[in-house]
Design a protein around this motif. Structure first.
Motif, PDB file in Angstrom:
ATOM      1  N   VAL A 202       1.147   5.671  12.101  1.00  0.00           N
ATOM      2  CA  VAL A 202       0.930   4.254  11.825  1.00  0.00           C
ATOM      3  C   VAL A 202      -0.466   3.899  12.302  1.00  0.00           C
ATOM      4  CG1 VAL A 202       1.658   1.899  12.298  1.00  0.00           C
ATOM      5  CG2 VAL A 202       3.372   3.692  11.965  1.00  0.00           C
ATOM      6  N   LEU A 203      -1.311   3.462  11.372  1.00  0.00           N
ATOM      7  CA  LEU A 203      -2.717   3.174  11.643  1.00  0.00           C
ATOM      8  C   LEU A 203      -2.922   1.669  11.573  1.00  0.00           C
ATOM      9  CD1 LEU A 203      -4.001   5.940   9.224  1.00  0.00           C
ATOM     10  CD2 LEU A 203      -4.067   6.090  11.721  1.00  0.00           C
ATOM     11  N   ARG A 204      -3.123   1.052  12.719  1.00  0.00           N
ATOM     12  CA  ARG A 204      -3.273  -0.397  12.811  1.00  0.00           C
ATOM     13  C   ARG A 204      -4.716  -0.804  12.557  1.00  0.00           C
ATOM     14  NH1 ARG A 204       0.481  -4.085  12.586  1.00  0.00           N
ATOM     15  NH2 ARG A 204       1.772  -2.546  13.686  1.00  0.00           N
ATOM     16  N   GLY A 205      -4.948  -1.813  11.719  1.00  0.00           N
ATOM     17  CA  GLY A 205      -6.298  -2.292  11.472  1.00  0.00           C
ATOM     18  C   GLY A 205      -6.925  -2.838  12.740  1.00  0.00           C
TER      19      GLY A 205
ATOM     20  N   ARG B 216       0.974   4.723  16.600  1.00  0.00           N
ATOM     21  CA  ARG B 216       2.047   5.614  17.040  1.00  0.00           C
ATOM     22  C   ARG B 216       2.194   6.792  16.087  1.00  0.00           C
ATOM     23  NH1 ARG B 216       4.670   1.108  14.918  1.00  0.00           N
ATOM     24  NH2 ARG B 216       6.202   1.519  13.256  1.00  0.00           N
ATOM     25  N   ILE B 217       2.775   7.852  16.620  1.00  0.00           N
ATOM     26  CA  ILE B 217       3.101   9.058  15.866  1.00  0.00           C
ATOM     27  C   ILE B 217       4.607   9.274  16.002  1.00  0.00           C
ATOM     28  CG2 ILE B 217       2.692  11.532  15.583  1.00  0.00           C
ATOM     29  CD1 ILE B 217       0.015  11.179  16.974  1.00  0.00           C
ATOM     30  N   GLU B 218       5.285   9.456  14.882  1.00  0.00           N
ATOM     31  CA  GLU B 218       6.732   9.656  14.889  1.00  0.00           C
ATOM     32  C   GLU B 218       7.066  10.931  14.133  1.00  0.00           C
ATOM     33  OE1 GLU B 218       7.899   4.899  14.654  1.00  0.00           O
ATOM     34  OE2 GLU B 218       7.846   6.116  12.844  1.00  0.00           O
TER      35      GLU B 218
ATOM     36  N   ASP C 218       2.386  -5.339   3.866  1.00  0.00           N
ATOM     37  CA  ASP C 218       1.981  -5.430   5.265  1.00  0.00           C
ATOM     38  C   ASP C 218       0.606  -4.789   5.422  1.00  0.00           C
ATOM     39  OD1 ASP C 218       1.644  -5.483   7.979  1.00  0.00           O
ATOM     40  OD2 ASP C 218       3.275  -4.078   8.437  1.00  0.00           O
ATOM     41  N   LEU C 219      -0.424  -5.615   5.428  1.00  0.00           N
ATOM     42  CA  LEU C 219      -1.790  -5.094   5.523  1.00  0.00           C
ATOM     43  C   LEU C 219      -2.294  -5.034   6.958  1.00  0.00           C
ATOM     44  CD1 LEU C 219      -3.425  -6.795   2.405  1.00  0.00           C
ATOM     45  CD2 LEU C 219      -2.400  -4.506   2.605  1.00  0.00           C
ATOM     46  N   SER C 220      -1.393  -5.224   7.908  1.00  0.00           N
ATOM     47  CA  SER C 220      -1.802  -5.071   9.305  1.00  0.00           C
ATOM     48  C   SER C 220      -1.929  -3.603   9.690  1.00  0.00           C
ATOM     49  CB  SER C 220      -0.797  -5.754  10.238  1.00  0.00           C
ATOM     50  OG  SER C 220       0.465  -5.102  10.183  1.00  0.00           O
ATOM     51  N   ALA C 221      -1.276  -2.710   8.914  1.00  0.00           N
ATOM     52  CA  ALA C 221      -1.298  -1.283   9.240  1.00  0.00           C
ATOM     53  C   ALA C 221      -1.022  -0.463   7.991  1.00  0.00           C
ATOM     54  CB  ALA C 221      -0.254  -0.960  10.310  1.00  0.00           C
ATOM     55  N   TYR C 222      -1.506   0.770   8.003  1.00  0.00           N
ATOM     56  CA  TYR C 222      -1.171   1.767   6.991  1.00  0.00           C
ATOM     57  C   TYR C 222      -0.221   2.788   7.621  1.00  0.00           C
ATOM     58  CZ  TYR C 222      -5.250   0.363   4.092  1.00  0.00           C
ATOM     59  OH  TYR C 222      -6.151  -0.299   3.318  1.00  0.00           O
TER      60      TYR C 222
ATOM     61  N   PRO D 231      -1.990   8.765  20.218  1.00  0.00           N
ATOM     62  CA  PRO D 231      -2.067   7.320  19.967  1.00  0.00           C
ATOM     63  C   PRO D 231      -3.216   6.686  20.750  1.00  0.00           C
ATOM     64  CG  PRO D 231       0.200   7.983  20.331  1.00  0.00           C
ATOM     65  CD  PRO D 231      -0.644   9.188  20.650  1.00  0.00           C
ATOM     66  N   GLY D 232      -3.776   5.637  20.171  1.00  0.00           N
ATOM     67  CA  GLY D 232      -4.902   4.947  20.785  1.00  0.00           C
ATOM     68  C   GLY D 232      -6.246   5.395  20.259  1.00  0.00           C
ATOM     69  N   ARG D 233      -6.270   6.471  19.492  1.00  0.00           N
ATOM     70  CA  ARG D 233      -7.525   7.005  18.970  1.00  0.00           C
ATOM     71  C   ARG D 233      -8.019   6.143  17.811  1.00  0.00           C
ATOM     72  NH1 ARG D 233     -10.539  11.912  20.292  1.00  0.00           N
ATOM     73  NH2 ARG D 233     -12.474  11.483  19.206  1.00  0.00           N
ATOM     74  N   THR D 234      -9.321   5.903  17.776  1.00  0.00           N
ATOM     75  CA  THR D 234      -9.938   5.197  16.653  1.00  0.00           C
ATOM     76  C   THR D 234     -10.141   6.176  15.496  1.00  0.00           C
ATOM     77  OG1 THR D 234     -11.086   3.657  18.106  1.00  0.00           O
ATOM     78  CG2 THR D 234     -11.952   3.901  15.875  1.00  0.00           C
ATOM     79  N   LEU D 235      -9.675   5.796  14.304  1.00  0.00           N
ATOM     80  CA  LEU D 235      -9.758   6.680  13.144  1.00  0.00           C
ATOM     81  C   LEU D 235     -10.275   5.899  11.939  1.00  0.00           C
ATOM     82  CD1 LEU D 235      -6.299   8.479  13.486  1.00  0.00           C
ATOM     83  CD2 LEU D 235      -8.546   9.439  14.052  1.00  0.00           C
ATOM     84  N   PRO D 236     -11.454   6.238  11.433  1.00  0.00           N
ATOM     85  CA  PRO D 236     -11.942   5.589  10.215  1.00  0.00           C
ATOM     86  C   PRO D 236     -11.137   6.056   8.990  1.00  0.00           C
ATOM     87  CG  PRO D 236     -13.729   6.620  11.461  1.00  0.00           C
ATOM     88  CD  PRO D 236     -12.451   7.156  11.998  1.00  0.00           C
TER      89      PRO D 236
END
Length: 288
Positions: free
Chosen positions: A20-23, A8-10, A57-61, A84-89
């Motif tokens: 918020v970048l989810r692993g 998500r983008i806030e 919380d290591l599920s997301a940065y 949102p939904g984009r894959t980002l290394p």
């Protein structure tokens, strides 16, 4: 690199958004307050952002991006095109701005410079330290004031007065160059992080030689080329991002010779950042 999905983008202020970048492959790599990551954007740019979420919380940065009116394509892409939904290394976290144990802290931040301070503030409070944040900026201001109350002082800080009020506190500062410069002048000792390189004057660039201890061979670095570019052009690629001596992604090990350190990180003994640093000796031996 780690694979993340933009969850998500806030919007946190007029010109700053939080990402918020989810692993994507399970937990992300651990990190400590002060750390930052390289984010690879879909427009082929790589940018560095401080982690401002919860290290537990290591599920997301979580990072925050300010829209720079003079954007070179990074912040503009994030604000105008990223969805949102984009894959980002993202890279593994690096930390050149670590929080040292102390009984009392004074955090000074300006604008987007609040991002590395947020997890520091939370860690210091959780450790039971005496904590004060002086913050001149809008991003996260309401959130921090609500959570920490009188510990947070909003508005432009009087650094000289703060230095008198907190003579024994461990001081951390991140923000515009003018604020960081003023903090370094006001406090006897201060931990700082800069988003842009300090403007300094060095002697004229001169050619030097680099021996590659691991891969073999010798490279000539001319006066008009950076060491990083010379290594890359010679087939010894070194990962890099900022190319300004502030992120640390291009660190190499120096086995012999005397580097001329031009970075803003403060390279550890036996290390250098070839994007900006050069050589004081005619020859360097690098572990590349």
């Amino acid at each position: 690199m780690q694979k993340t999905i933009l969850e998500r983008i806030e919007r946190v202020s007029e010109d700053v958004v939080s990402l918020v970048l989810r692993g994507d492959d399970g937990p992300l790599a651990p990190w400590e307050p002060g750390a930052h990551i390289d984010l690879e954007l879909p427009n082929w740019l790589t940018r560095q952002y401080s982690l401002c979420g919860d290290p537990g919380d290591l599920s997301a940065y979580r990072i925050a991006v300010r829209h720079d009116p003079l954007s070179r394509g990074g912040s503009e892409y994030v604000h105008l095109f990223l969805q949102p939904g984009r894959t980002l290394p993202v890279s593994l976290p690096r930390n050149h701005f670590p929080l040292v144990p102390a009984p009392a802290y004074l955090f000074v931040a300006g604008g987007i410079g609040i991002t590395p301070i947020i997890p520091m503030l939370r860690a210091a409070v959780a450790a039971g330290a005496a904590v004060t944040l002086a913050y001149a900026g809008r991003p996260f201001a309401a959130e921090l004031a609500a959570e920490y109350g009188e510990r947070v002082r909003l508005g432009r800080p009087d650094l000289a007065a703060l230095a008198r009020e907190f003579p024994n506190a461990e001081v951390y500062c991140c923000g515009p160059a003018s604020m960081v410069d003023a903090a370094e002048a006001a406090f006897p000792a201060v931990h700082t992080e800069r988003f842009e390189p300090t403007r300094r004057t060095f002697g004229p660039d001169t050619p030097f030689e680099v021996a590659c201890a691991r891969s073999g061979g010798t490279i000539q670095v001319p006066a008009d080329e950076t060491l990083l570019d010379a290594l890359n052009h010679a087939g010894r690629p070194v990962p890099s991002a900022c190319r300004e001596g502030v992120c640390g992604s291009c660190e190499v090990v120096v086995l012999a010779g005397e580097p001329e350190h031009r970075d803003d990180i403060g390279a550890a003994a036996g290390r250098m950042y070839p994007c900006v640093s050069r050589a004081l000796s005619p020859r360097l031996v690098l572990d590349v």
